[in-house]
Design a protein around this motif. Structure first.
Motif, mmCIF file in Angstrom:
data_model
loop_
_atom_site.group_PDB
_atom_site.id
_atom_site.type_symbol
_atom_site.label_atom_id
_atom_site.label_comp_id
_atom_site.label_asym_id
_atom_site.label_seq_id
_atom_site.Cartn_x
_atom_site.Cartn_y
_atom_site.Cartn_z
ATOM 1 N N GLN A 15 0.930 -2.892 -10.915
ATOM 2 C CA GLN A 15 0.575 -2.967 -9.547
ATOM 3 C C GLN A 15 0.421 -1.716 -9.160
ATOM 4 O O GLN A 15 0.781 -0.757 -9.132
ATOM 5 N N SER A 63 -0.369 4.349 -4.968
ATOM 6 C CA SER A 63 0.886 3.543 -4.798
ATOM 7 C C SER A 63 1.180 2.931 -6.074
ATOM 8 O O SER A 63 0.156 1.850 -6.067
ATOM 9 N N ALA A 65 3.965 0.382 -8.744
ATOM 10 C CA ALA A 65 5.012 -0.152 -8.981
ATOM 11 C C ALA A 65 5.378 -0.525 -10.397
ATOM 12 O O ALA A 65 4.146 -1.423 -10.886
ATOM 13 N N ASP A 98 10.803 3.251 -10.129
ATOM 14 C CA ASP A 98 11.488 3.205 -8.697
ATOM 15 C C ASP A 98 10.975 3.595 -7.816
ATOM 16 O O ASP A 98 11.086 3.184 -6.104
ATOM 17 N N ARG A 100 7.525 4.683 -4.566
ATOM 18 C CA ARG A 100 6.739 3.623 -4.412
ATOM 19 C C ARG A 100 6.036 4.237 -3.850
ATOM 20 O O ARG A 100 5.340 4.215 -2.938
#
Length: 157
Positions: A15, A63, A65, A98, A100
């Motif tokens: 993502q 950003s 994920a 982790d 973001r």
């Protein structure tokens, strides 16, 4: 196995989100079919001049994920390093699964001239890597190897 053969015929979906105000900045992209790295683009509001010996944090405009068993490594672009002495200060930079926040690239100018970065310029590359789960096994002695405890330059290079 022949060169160019696909080892793992799998695609990982990651993502990704453009950060606000950066809709015009390209997403990370590969410049050739078999490239390992995705080029990253400067998401600066204005041009940034980096003087020789100086460094700057350049936002990349997105950003992500990452899956828990992956990391993104931020690496220099060889053309910028060769032609201008521009490289990543902490290379490779690691983006943890982790994190973001917006991806940023710390560039340093090892060249002799001021280097200017404009919005949309290619500034670095990002390589996605698997990260294994690790358990430590405490032992009293390690198995021997030909190298042993030989450290930096032990081969004479």
């Amino acid at each position: 196995m022949k060169g160019g053969e696909l080892l793992q015929p799998s695609i990982v979906t990651i993502q990704i989100m453009k950060t606000p105000g950066n809709e015009d900045i390209s997403l990370p992209s590969k410049m050739s079919e078999f490239a390992a790295g995705f080029d990253l683009y400067a998401a600066t509001k204005d041009s940034v001049a980096i003087a020789p010996g100086q460094r700057a944090l350049i936002p990349a405009g997105f950003s992500l994920a990452l899956p828990v068993n992956m990391e993104a490594q931020i690496r220099p672009r060889s053309g910028l390093a060769l032609k201008h002495g521009i490289t990543c200060l902490n290379s490779p930079g690691t983006i943890d699964a982790d994190y973001r926040g917006e991806i940023g690239v710390i560039l340093i100018n090892h060249g002799e001239d001021v280097f200017s970065i404009s919005r949309g310029d290619r500034i670095a590359q990002m390589v996605i890597q698997y990260v294994p789960s690790v358990e430590w096994e405490i032992v009293q002695e390690l198995p021997s190897s030909n190298r042993g405890a030989g450290g930096f330059g032990h081969t004479g290079v």
